[in-house]
Design a protein around this motif. Structure first.
Motif, PDB file in Angstrom:
ATOM      1  N   ALA A 185       0.835  -1.208   0.000  1.00 57.92           N
ATOM      2  CA  ALA A 185       0.000   0.000   0.000  1.00 57.92           C
ATOM      3  C   ALA A 185       0.868   1.255   0.000  1.00 57.92           C
ATOM      4  N   ILE A 186       1.945   1.218   0.787  1.00 58.51           N
ATOM      5  CA  ILE A 186       2.842   2.386   0.867  1.00 58.51           C
ATOM      6  C   ILE A 186       3.524   2.618  -0.479  1.00 58.51           C
ATOM      7  N   ARG A 187       3.981   1.553  -1.102  1.00 55.44           N
ATOM      8  CA  ARG A 187       4.635   1.704  -2.423  1.00 55.44           C
ATOM      9  C   ARG A 187       3.648   2.278  -3.433  1.00 55.44           C
ATOM     10  N   TYR A 188       2.412   1.762  -3.405  1.00 58.63           N
ATOM     11  CA  TYR A 188       1.414   2.230  -4.370  1.00 58.63           C
ATOM     12  C   TYR A 188       1.092   3.702  -4.136  1.00 58.63           C
ATOM     13  N   LEU A 189       0.880   4.081  -2.887  1.00 61.01           N
ATOM     14  CA  LEU A 189       0.530   5.465  -2.580  1.00 61.01           C
ATOM     15  C   LEU A 189       1.656   6.425  -2.935  1.00 61.01           C
ATOM     16  N   ASN A 190       2.886   6.018  -2.659  1.00 57.97           N
ATOM     17  CA  ASN A 190       4.015   6.885  -3.010  1.00 57.97           C
ATOM     18  C   ASN A 190       4.113   7.067  -4.524  1.00 57.97           C
ATOM     19  N   ALA A 191       3.858   5.989  -5.263  1.00 62.64           N
ATOM     20  CA  ALA A 191       3.886   6.091  -6.730  1.00 62.64           C
ATOM     21  C   ALA A 191       2.761   6.996  -7.220  1.00 62.64           C
ATOM     22  N   GLY A 207      -0.247   8.181   5.594  1.00 61.83           N
ATOM     23  CA  GLY A 207       0.039   8.366   7.012  1.00 61.83           C
ATOM     24  C   GLY A 207      -0.537   7.251   7.867  1.00 61.83           C
ATOM     25  N   LYS A 208      -1.731   6.789   7.522  1.00 59.63           N
ATOM     26  CA  LYS A 208      -2.358   5.707   8.296  1.00 59.63           C
ATOM     27  C   LYS A 208      -1.581   4.399   8.174  1.00 59.63           C
ATOM     28  N   GLN A 209      -1.019   4.144   6.981  1.00 61.60           N
ATOM     29  CA  GLN A 209      -0.211   2.931   6.818  1.00 61.60           C
ATOM     30  C   GLN A 209       1.051   3.016   7.677  1.00 61.60           C
ATOM     31  N   GLU A 217       7.381   8.951  12.684  1.00 60.81           N
ATOM     32  CA  GLU A 217       7.920  10.176  12.075  1.00 60.81           C
ATOM     33  C   GLU A 217       7.472  10.300  10.620  1.00 60.81           C
ATOM     34  N   GLU A 218       7.462   9.165   9.906  1.00 58.20           N
ATOM     35  CA  GLU A 218       6.999   9.188   8.508  1.00 58.20           C
ATOM     36  C   GLU A 218       5.493   9.456   8.444  1.00 58.20           C
ATOM     37  N   ALA A 219       4.761   8.895   9.406  1.00 59.99           N
ATOM     38  CA  ALA A 219       3.312   9.157   9.460  1.00 59.99           C
ATOM     39  C   ALA A 219       3.056  10.638   9.691  1.00 59.99           C
ATOM     40  N   LEU A 220       3.843  11.230  10.581  1.00 63.97           N
ATOM     41  CA  LEU A 220       3.674  12.653  10.888  1.00 63.97           C
ATOM     42  C   LEU A 220       3.903  13.507   9.650  1.00 63.97           C
ATOM     43  N   ALA A 221       4.948  13.167   8.894  1.00 63.07           N
ATOM     44  CA  ALA A 221       5.239  13.922   7.666  1.00 63.07           C
ATOM     45  C   ALA A 221       4.093  13.792   6.667  1.00 63.07           C
ATOM     46  N   ALA A 222       3.535  12.581   6.544  1.00 66.32           N
ATOM     47  CA  ALA A 222       2.437  12.358   5.599  1.00 66.32           C
ATOM     48  C   ALA A 222       1.206  13.175   5.986  1.00 66.32           C
ATOM     49  N   PHE A 223       0.873  13.198   7.257  1.00 69.12           N
ATOM     50  CA  PHE A 223      -0.294  13.969   7.691  1.00 69.12           C
ATOM     51  C   PHE A 223      -0.050  15.474   7.524  1.00 69.12           C
ATOM     52  N   ASP A 224       1.198  15.893   7.717  1.00 72.93           N
ATOM     53  CA  ASP A 224       1.533  17.303   7.469  1.00 72.93           C
ATOM     54  C   ASP A 224       1.281  17.671   6.009  1.00 72.93           C
ATOM     55  N   PHE A 225       1.674  16.779   5.095  1.00 73.16           N
ATOM     56  CA  PHE A 225       1.448  17.043   3.669  1.00 73.16           C
ATOM     57  C   PHE A 225      -0.042  17.037   3.344  1.00 73.16           C
ATOM     58  N   ALA A 226      -0.815  16.170   4.020  1.00 69.03           N
ATOM     59  CA  ALA A 226      -2.264  16.159   3.811  1.00 69.03           C
ATOM     60  C   ALA A 226      -2.862  17.505   4.218  1.00 69.03           C
ATOM     61  N   ILE A 227      -2.368  18.078   5.315  1.00 64.68           N
ATOM     62  CA  ILE A 227      -2.874  19.373   5.798  1.00 64.68           C
ATOM     63  C   ILE A 227      -2.425  20.502   4.876  1.00 64.68           C
ATOM     64  N   GLY A 241      -2.746  14.218  15.466  1.00 63.40           N
ATOM     65  CA  GLY A 241      -2.797  14.246  16.925  1.00 63.40           C
ATOM     66  C   GLY A 241      -2.473  12.895  17.528  1.00 63.40           C
ATOM     67  N   ARG A 242      -2.987  11.829  16.938  1.00 66.11           N
ATOM     68  CA  ARG A 242      -2.716  10.480  17.440  1.00 66.11           C
ATOM     69  C   ARG A 242      -1.229  10.150  17.354  1.00 66.11           C
ATOM     70  N   VAL A 243      -0.594  10.546  16.248  1.00 62.51           N
ATOM     71  CA  VAL A 243       0.839  10.298  16.093  1.00 62.51           C
ATOM     72  C   VAL A 243       1.624  11.065  17.152  1.00 62.51           C
ATOM     73  N   LEU A 244       1.273  12.323  17.335  1.00 61.69           N
ATOM     74  CA  LEU A 244       1.972  13.146  18.332  1.00 61.69           C
ATOM     75  C   LEU A 244       1.807  12.559  19.732  1.00 61.69           C
ATOM     76  N   GLU A 245       0.652  11.979  20.007  1.00 60.26           N
ATOM     77  CA  GLU A 245       0.466  11.281  21.289  1.00 60.26           C
ATOM     78  C   GLU A 245       1.466  10.145  21.427  1.00 60.26           C
ATOM     79  N   LYS A 246       1.596   9.346  20.379  1.00 71.05           N
ATOM     80  CA  LYS A 246       2.523   8.218  20.420  1.00 71.05           C
ATOM     81  C   LYS A 246       3.961   8.685  20.637  1.00 71.05           C
ATOM     82  N   LEU A 247       4.272   9.865  20.133  1.00 71.45           N
ATOM     83  CA  LEU A 247       5.627  10.410  20.276  1.00 71.45           C
ATOM     84  C   LEU A 247       5.795  11.161  21.597  1.00 71.45           C
ATOM     85  N   GLY A 248       4.750  11.180  22.424  1.00 69.85           N
ATOM     86  CA  GLY A 248       4.831  11.855  23.714  1.00 69.85           C
ATOM     87  C   GLY A 248       4.753  13.364  23.626  1.00 69.85           C
TER      88      GLY A 248
END
Length: 466
Positions: A185-191, A207-209, A217-227, A241-248
């Protein structure tokens, strides 16, 4: 092809409805009738669609397209034999009309004959000029058959034809996830993003994948690009927000959850996450405030009631915890998790009979977790009902035959009941399976564990395991 269900009434539709009100008869060309019929079908107004079909065939008795729309209604109403007869007639006149095969496929699909439906759709593909809609239908048939690889490939064909077909994009990722191929899924989405870099949906899915794979960190970057692609995309803020929670990074997480409440009406899920973040930050008053907002916003959200109950449980304020779990049970008395919490709280308060009832309700409603059986057995022990406690543990072992904790406790209760031979046999069995968990037995049954016979068994099993 079907019209947009959100379309506004066109002049022919207004004219047609005026005709129905006045009983006047107006002439429409065949294409106008098709548009009128599509409009009513897309809005679920079947009776009006049938009137338009009847009048359309009166004015244009040789219109095959109107006849095919008539078939569509027949299939919707499960009048399959009538539909098949009309299709046979149309096929004699126009054998290369793809809609004939689509409707035959639709009939087969509604009769759960998905293999045959796929055959008809493949026949339609051979003669169709625009195949995107057909691949979408084909993909859905494969989904019905749990053939996720084939379904994914069909939806990929749709997305190749229309890069903004986000329904197909969602279906593709769904198939990847069901195939447990998150890396695919990640390869397909990046392509896909190489050629569609501002697609917020794709960034969000990417980001969800990454989140599922704990690549935060990669999820955070993906959600940033979505925003960046769409700064009103609530889902991206929430997932970030969920990712940032996981990162404390709880303060930043709160900012993102808060953003969702400012853009649209607040949701109970956002309040719940904010409450948990404030609790992590040690801001108990703020945490409690947002837990209250959670259950006020959505009294049916079980996570909200559990959050506020557990908040008081962690602080050993059992009376407050009981107050909130009772409120939750008044709203949903069929929730097994609520009953389990109720049992835990009553146990902590020494309310043994109430705890017994609560654990009984929890298991009857489907809570079969290992610790539920253990807690219930402890409650029955306090009630002096040792045989009932042993029976409960035996029930638990039916659901968890490999749960050594249950086996150790069953051995202990059997020995307390003076069933020495059976109890010692169960203890040997437990020690053979997991000698490292002996401390569980000693903690739960300190007097029994000091008995000479039990000490002998422990020594023998320890020697045998060396």
């Amino acid at each position: 092809m079907s019209s947009d269900p959100n379309e506004q009434p066109t002049p022919p539709i207004s004219k047609f409805e005026s005709m129905l009100k006045t009983d006047d008869v107006y002439f429409f060309d065949a294409e106008e009738f098709e548009d009128i019929i599509h409009h009513y079908l897309n809005h679920g107004k079947i009776s009006l669609a049938k009137k338009a079909i009847r009048m359309g065939l009166q004015q244009h008795p040789h219109s095959l397209d109107i006849r095919l729309l008539e078939v569509e209604v027949m299939v919707f109403e499960n009048r399959f034999d009538e539909a098949e007869k009309v299709l046979d007639q149309v096929q004699l006149l126009d054998p290369n009309n793809e809609e004939i095969y689509v409707q035959r496929a639709n009939i087969c699909s509604k009769q759960d004959n998905h293999e045959r439906a796929i055959e008809f759709l493949k026949q339609a593909l051979e003669i169709a000029e625009d195949d995107a809609d057909l691949y979408s239908l084909l993909g859905m048939e494969y989904l019905f058959m749990d053939a996720y690889g084939e379904a994914r490939d069909c939806f990929m064909q749709c997305l190749d034809s229309d890069p903004e077909d986000y329904a197909s994009l969602y279906n593709i990722i769904y198939c990847f996830e069901y195939l447990d191929d998150l890396h695919g899924a990640i390869r397909y989405l990046n392509a896909y993003l190489e050629t569609n870099p501002y697609c917020q949906i794709a960034w969000h899915q990417l980001g969800k994948q990454y989140y599922t794979l704990k690549r935060y960190e990669e999820a955070l970057a993906a959600f940033d690009f979505a925003i960046i692609s769409d700064d009103t995309f609530l889902g991206a803020y929430f997932e970030k927000g969920r990712v940032l929670e996981k990162l404390g990074r709880y303060r930043e997480a709160i900012e993102n959850y808060s953003a969702t409440t400012e853009m649209e009406d607040p949701t109970s899920h956002a309040y719940l996450r904010m409450g948990r973040c404030y609790e992590k930050l040690g801001k108990d008053d703020r945490a409690r405030h947002y837990y209250y907002l959670t259950v006020h916003e959505d009294p049916l959200l079980d996570k909200g009631w559990l959050a506020i109950t557990d908040y008081y449980l962690r602080r050993k304020d059992y009376l407050k915890a009981r107050e909130y779990i009772d409120k939750a049970l008044n709203i949903d008395g069929e929730n097994p998790t609520y009953w389990k919490r109720s049992g835990i709280i009553h146990k902590a308060l020494g309310e043994w009979h109430e705890a017994d009832f609560a654990f009984k309700q929890a298991t009857e409603l489907g809570n079969y977790e290992v610790d539920s059986w253990l807690l219930w057995a402890e409650v029955l022990r306090e009630c002096g009902e040792l045989q009932a406690a042993a029976s409960i543990l035996e029930q638990g072992m039916e659901f968890h035959p490999d749960a050594v904790e249950l086996l150790f406790h069953l051995a202990g209760f059997t020995l307390l009941l003076h069933q020495v031979e059976e109890g010692e046999g169960l203890l040997r069995k437990a020690l053979k399976k997991a000698p490292e968990k002996l401390t569980l037995f000693k903690k739960a049954f300190p007097e029994i564990s000091r008995a000479k016979g039990v000490q002998r068994i422990i020594r023998e099993c320890q020697k045998a395991s060396q």
